[in-house]
Design a protein around this motif. Sequence first.
Motif, PDB file in Angstrom:
ATOM      1  N   LEU A  18      -9.101  68.282  84.645  1.00 19.61           N
ATOM      2  CA  LEU A  18      -7.984  67.361  84.450  1.00 19.61           C
ATOM      3  C   LEU A  18      -6.844  68.061  83.707  1.00 19.61           C
ATOM      4  CD1 LEU A  18      -6.915  64.491  84.802  1.00 19.61           C
ATOM      5  CD2 LEU A  18      -8.049  63.887  82.648  1.00 19.61           C
ATOM      6  N   TRP A  19      -7.193  68.852  82.723  1.00 19.32           N
ATOM      7  CA  TRP A  19      -6.205  69.650  81.980  1.00 19.32           C
ATOM      8  C   TRP A  19      -5.519  70.649  82.911  1.00 19.32           C
ATOM      9  CZ3 TRP A  19      -8.062  74.049  78.255  1.00 19.32           C
ATOM     10  CH2 TRP A  19      -6.955  74.693  77.666  1.00 19.32           C
ATOM     11  N   ARG A  20      -6.300  71.343  83.733  1.00 19.67           N
ATOM     12  CA  ARG A  20      -5.732  72.337  84.652  1.00 19.67           C
ATOM     13  C   ARG A  20      -4.728  71.700  85.599  1.00 19.67           C
ATOM     14  NH1 ARG A  20      -6.793  74.669  89.955  1.00 19.67           N
ATOM     15  NH2 ARG A  20      -8.468  73.175  90.370  1.00 19.67           N
ATOM     16  N   LEU A  21      -5.069  70.542  86.126  1.00 21.77           N
ATOM     17  CA  LEU A  21      -4.245  69.943  87.166  1.00 21.77           C
ATOM     18  C   LEU A  21      -3.042  69.177  86.627  1.00 21.77           C
ATOM     19  CD1 LEU A  21      -7.064  68.665  89.560  1.00 21.77           C
ATOM     20  CD2 LEU A  21      -5.601  70.666  89.849  1.00 21.77           C
ATOM     21  N   THR A  22      -3.136  68.693  85.380  1.00 24.87           N
ATOM     22  CA  THR A  22      -2.072  67.826  84.866  1.00 24.87           C
ATOM     23  C   THR A  22      -1.406  68.341  83.598  1.00 24.87           C
ATOM     24  OG1 THR A  22      -3.532  66.494  83.457  1.00 24.87           O
ATOM     25  CG2 THR A  22      -3.324  65.829  85.779  1.00 24.87           C
ATOM     26  N   GLY A  23      -2.053  69.261  82.886  1.00 23.64           N
ATOM     27  CA  GLY A  23      -1.536  69.688  81.594  1.00 23.64           C
ATOM     28  C   GLY A  23      -1.682  68.644  80.507  1.00 23.64           C
ATOM     29  N   ASP A  24      -2.461  67.613  80.748  1.00 25.54           N
ATOM     30  CA  ASP A  24      -2.601  66.485  79.819  1.00 25.54           C
ATOM     31  C   ASP A  24      -3.095  66.953  78.448  1.00 25.54           C
ATOM     32  OD1 ASP A  24      -2.987  63.263  79.880  1.00 25.54           O
ATOM     33  OD2 ASP A  24      -4.481  64.211  78.608  1.00 25.54           O
ATOM     34  N   PRO A  25      -2.371  66.620  77.346  1.00 23.11           N
ATOM     35  CA  PRO A  25      -2.781  67.107  76.023  1.00 23.11           C
ATOM     36  C   PRO A  25      -4.096  66.512  75.533  1.00 23.11           C
ATOM     37  CG  PRO A  25      -0.901  65.617  75.832  1.00 23.11           C
ATOM     38  CD  PRO A  25      -1.084  65.904  77.293  1.00 23.11           C
ATOM     39  N   LEU A  26      -4.386  65.262  75.897  1.00 21.88           N
ATOM     40  CA  LEU A  26      -5.676  64.692  75.507  1.00 21.88           C
ATOM     41  C   LEU A  26      -6.815  65.429  76.204  1.00 21.88           C
ATOM     42  CD1 LEU A  26      -6.740  61.052  74.989  1.00 21.88           C
ATOM     43  CD2 LEU A  26      -7.948  62.392  76.709  1.00 21.88           C
ATOM     44  N   ALA A  27      -6.667  65.696  77.498  1.00 18.06           N
ATOM     45  CA  ALA A  27      -7.704  66.432  78.231  1.00 18.06           C
ATOM     46  C   ALA A  27      -7.901  67.816  77.630  1.00 18.06           C
ATOM     47  CB  ALA A  27      -7.330  66.537  79.706  1.00 18.06           C
ATOM     48  N   ARG A  28      -6.802  68.447  77.249  1.00 16.55           N
ATOM     49  CA  ARG A  28      -6.885  69.769  76.619  1.00 16.55           C
ATOM     50  C   ARG A  28      -7.697  69.704  75.335  1.00 16.55           C
ATOM     51  NH1 ARG A  28      -4.343  72.572  72.459  1.00 16.55           N
ATOM     52  NH2 ARG A  28      -3.770  74.751  72.889  1.00 16.55           N
ATOM     53  N   ARG A  29      -7.371  68.739  74.480  1.00 13.02           N
ATOM     54  CA  ARG A  29      -8.064  68.626  73.192  1.00 13.02           C
ATOM     55  C   ARG A  29      -9.548  68.327  73.388  1.00 13.02           C
ATOM     56  NH1 ARG A  29      -9.352  64.037  70.464  1.00 13.02           N
ATOM     57  NH2 ARG A  29      -7.796  62.740  71.522  1.00 13.02           N
ATOM     58  N   VAL A  30      -9.869  67.403  74.276  1.00  6.41           N
ATOM     59  CA  VAL A  30     -11.271  67.025  74.461  1.00  6.41           C
ATOM     60  C   VAL A  30     -12.056  68.171  75.093  1.00  6.41           C
ATOM     61  CG1 VAL A  30     -12.835  65.401  75.601  1.00  6.41           C
ATOM     62  CG2 VAL A  30     -10.716  64.574  74.554  1.00  6.41           C
ATOM     63  N   ALA A  31     -11.437  68.882  76.038  1.00  4.74           N
ATOM     64  CA  ALA A  31     -12.118  70.049  76.613  1.00  4.74           C
ATOM     65  C   ALA A  31     -12.392  71.093  75.540  1.00  4.74           C
ATOM     66  CB  ALA A  31     -11.271  70.639  77.737  1.00  4.74           C
ATOM     67  N   ARG A  32     -11.376  71.407  74.741  1.00  7.99           N
ATOM     68  CA  ARG A  32     -11.545  72.400  73.669  1.00  7.99           C
ATOM     69  C   ARG A  32     -12.654  71.991  72.706  1.00  7.99           C
ATOM     70  NH1 ARG A  32      -6.969  71.756  69.698  1.00  7.99           N
ATOM     71  NH2 ARG A  32      -8.410  70.120  69.040  1.00  7.99           N
ATOM     72  N   ASP A  33     -12.627  70.737  72.269  1.00  5.86           N
ATOM     73  CA  ASP A  33     -13.579  70.310  71.244  1.00  5.86           C
ATOM     74  C   ASP A  33     -14.976  70.112  71.807  1.00  5.86           C
ATOM     75  OD1 ASP A  33     -11.494  70.470  69.504  1.00  5.86           O
ATOM     76  OD2 ASP A  33     -11.184  68.304  69.309  1.00  5.86           O
ATOM     77  N   THR A  34     -15.086  69.767  73.086  1.00  4.56           N
ATOM     78  CA  THR A  34     -16.415  69.674  73.702  1.00  4.56           C
ATOM     79  C   THR A  34     -17.021  71.063  73.869  1.00  4.56           C
ATOM     80  OG1 THR A  34     -15.730  67.652  74.850  1.00  4.56           O
ATOM     81  CG2 THR A  34     -17.722  68.747  75.652  1.00  4.56           C
ATOM     82  N   ALA A  35     -16.195  72.043  74.229  1.00  3.28           N
ATOM     83  CA  ALA A  35     -16.692  73.421  74.285  1.00  3.28           C
ATOM     84  C   ALA A  35     -17.157  73.871  72.905  1.00  3.28           C
ATOM     85  CB  ALA A  35     -15.600  74.350  74.811  1.00  3.28           C
ATOM     86  N   ARG A  36     -16.412  73.499  71.895  1.00  3.14           N
ATOM     87  CA  ARG A  36     -16.811  73.847  70.524  1.00  3.14           C
ATOM     88  C   ARG A  36     -18.113  73.151  70.149  1.00  3.14           C
ATOM     89  NH1 ARG A  36     -12.705  72.394  65.727  1.00  3.14           N
ATOM     90  NH2 ARG A  36     -13.111  70.330  66.598  1.00  3.14           N
ATOM     91  N   PHE A  37     -18.267  71.890  70.534  1.00  5.67           N
ATOM     92  CA  PHE A  37     -19.520  71.168  70.263  1.00  5.67           C
ATOM     93  C   PHE A  37     -20.713  71.885  70.897  1.00  5.67           C
ATOM     94  CE2 PHE A  37     -22.600  68.200  72.175  1.00  5.67           C
ATOM     95  CZ  PHE A  37     -23.202  67.725  71.017  1.00  5.67           C
ATOM     96  N   LEU A  38     -20.568  72.293  72.143  1.00  6.54           N
ATOM     97  CA  LEU A  38     -21.663  73.005  72.807  1.00  6.54           C
ATOM     98  C   LEU A  38     -22.004  74.295  72.061  1.00  6.54           C
ATOM     99  CD1 LEU A  38     -20.735  72.640  76.590  1.00  6.54           C
ATOM    100  CD2 LEU A  38     -22.495  71.398  75.334  1.00  6.54           C
ATOM    101  N   ALA A  39     -20.967  75.028  71.670  1.00  7.02           N
ATOM    102  CA  ALA A  39     -21.195  76.318  71.016  1.00  7.02           C
ATOM    103  C   ALA A  39     -21.735  76.153  69.602  1.00  7.02           C
ATOM    104  CB  ALA A  39     -19.898  77.127  70.999  1.00  7.02           C
ATOM    105  N   ASP A  40     -21.245  75.152  68.865  1.00  5.95           N
ATOM    106  CA  ASP A  40     -21.627  74.997  67.462  1.00  5.95           C
ATOM    107  C   ASP A  40     -22.917  74.211  67.273  1.00  5.95           C
ATOM    108  OD1 ASP A  40     -19.382  76.370  66.759  1.00  5.95           O
ATOM    109  OD2 ASP A  40     -18.251  74.637  66.033  1.00  5.95           O
TER     110      ASP A  40
END
Length: 678
Positions: free
Chosen positions: A274-296
């Motif tokens: 969703l971030w890739r296709l729209t640039g949506d800032p909420l999608a960006r934040r949730v993608a970033r933080d979900t990746a961090r959740f998986l890693a941490d």
Amino acid sequence: MNRLVDATSPYLLQHADNPVDWWPWSDEAFAEAKRRDVPVLISVGYAACHWCHVMAHESFENEQVGALMNDNFVSIKVDREERPDVDAVYMTATQAMTGQGGWPMTVFATPDGTPFFCGTYFPRPNFVQLLQSVTTAWREQREAVVRQGAAVVEAIGGAQAVGGPTAPLDAPLLDAAAGRLASEYDATNGGFGGAPKFPPHMNLLFLLRHHQRTGDPRSLEITRHTAEAMARGGIYDQLASGFARYSVDAHWTVPHFEKMLYDNALLLRLYTQLWRLTGDPLARRVARDTARFLADELHRPGEGFASALDADTEGVEGLTYAWTPAQLVEALGEEDGRWAADLFAVTDEGTFEEGMSVLRLARDVDDATPEVRARWQQVVGRLLSARDTRPQPARDDKVVAAWNGLAITAIVEFLQVAALYASPQDEDANLMDGVTIVADGAMRDAAEHLATVHLVDGRLRRVSRDGKVGEPAGVLEDYGCVAEAFCSLHQLTGEGRWLTLAGELLDTALAHFAAPGGAFYDTADDAERLVARPADPTDNATPSGRSALIAGLVAYSALTGETRYREAAEEALATVAPIVGKHPRFTGYAAMVGEALLSGPYEIAVVTDDPAGDPLVAAARRHAPPGAVVVAGQPDQPGVPLLADRPLVDGRSAAYVCRGFVCQRPVTSVEELVAELS
């Protein structure tokens, strides 16, 4: 004697001290039942399951109940995540007998494994009465019990049959599936259906690809609205990220608090795309933080990703996560506490139990002023520090091959999109850089662990824990999800090793899981024999084995140019197509792959001396059509078939675009490449 003390499954280990003489799933357990001439009691659950804990506390930890079970049954404890094949067979039986299913699952069977009575959670008084009734029936009405079991086996054999109707998964069918999803869409709350409401990640991934192919604005709107509603809801951890398994209501407010690896992997993929296709800032934040959740939170250093965080903390749901207004003030002070209560919709009445509230994001922060965002981040950090002093949920540390495959694919896509949008001017550029570094390391750990620990003598094993691989054989979803992951990693790294491993897994699946008419069984032809051989084509909490394998076949075929893998994918997809047309909510992953095949998929090779920084590579990944594969590297790079015999053009980087094995002339400018991909 309880025999679970040496189990690799955390769920089984939770029951190792019960007064029940538990057996793990084994031939020896059934032989013991036959020797004693008693029925088998099969109890199926998983470590993060709330009602599994409740039944364990009420019944399995009770001395009197344990004695009743020990005297009259051979009791077998099964981790459904470790043995999805066993779970699938007996869940089908449970649904056939009761019209519904769930966990804990309670099955009574003959000593040959034939189920004759099934159910789910039973309160202790009901369970005691059931144990007594089954014991009496086994002794006094054996013939009727055996007849009942035979009827159940016949029913589940039919439910798991292969060789049904087939149809091409073409554009009209996919258009109809998108239309049916739109008709079932909850326009008020997002998602589909009522309570309980599960995150429809696979359906939304399909709708995103459908929008890409057709330009359908409705598909994009459904996806954006649902993604935003989930991210603002209580199902999403507003402090530490990570999505819970589902919401107990229709509006995403109160979750069932377990956090599963597979949900978060698929949701990371959704928000990333969703971030890739729209640039949506909420999608960006949730993608970033979900990746961090998986890693941490879920990554196990030197291994893979753990399976889940528990629903309960010290036997209480929500103990870690819920707040009152007074607790916010205590943690933040009067002014910030009241501000946080308004931001996170924490009220005196509460949304959860005993006046507590699950944090929701009631205000827009992604488009707020820098001052508001800074205050929000400071409040989140202080609340998280306060929450860390509370008891924390347990973690199920077993590594499941298929779910790690889903996580690898999701993180690869996240890393690729994060590179597209990287900008030193972003206020959180350092945070994004940190997340990409730890996510990349965790993902590579997981891939190496699957390749070196889970692959044993050329065959996948389902689970491992503490670096030790378990005995259960990999099922079809393991082969499909891991093969797709290795194809993704090949595209990220340009290393031929991952593509080779993907091909070996797919060859094994084609050799050992194939069924008549292009379908596939979920277990191998040389796997343990159960009362039925499962072959479920529907996508549920995770992609079906068939859908996952089709995805792997399509990606591998596009990356290698070997058409037989595409043909196998098309034939298998045709066995799912009739279900896509009627029940698209249960075929999201299959429909997503169908969109890729309908699109081409595109095969994009960029020959360049700078795979990380070449604008052609960025353009290819930003504008990639549904299901496209993208590789970049030097001409004739070893182990990368798409770069073979593709030179630079006049010494310049060039992009070679093919669609369904038909190629266009190479282009050397971003504008030309975007035009070819449009």
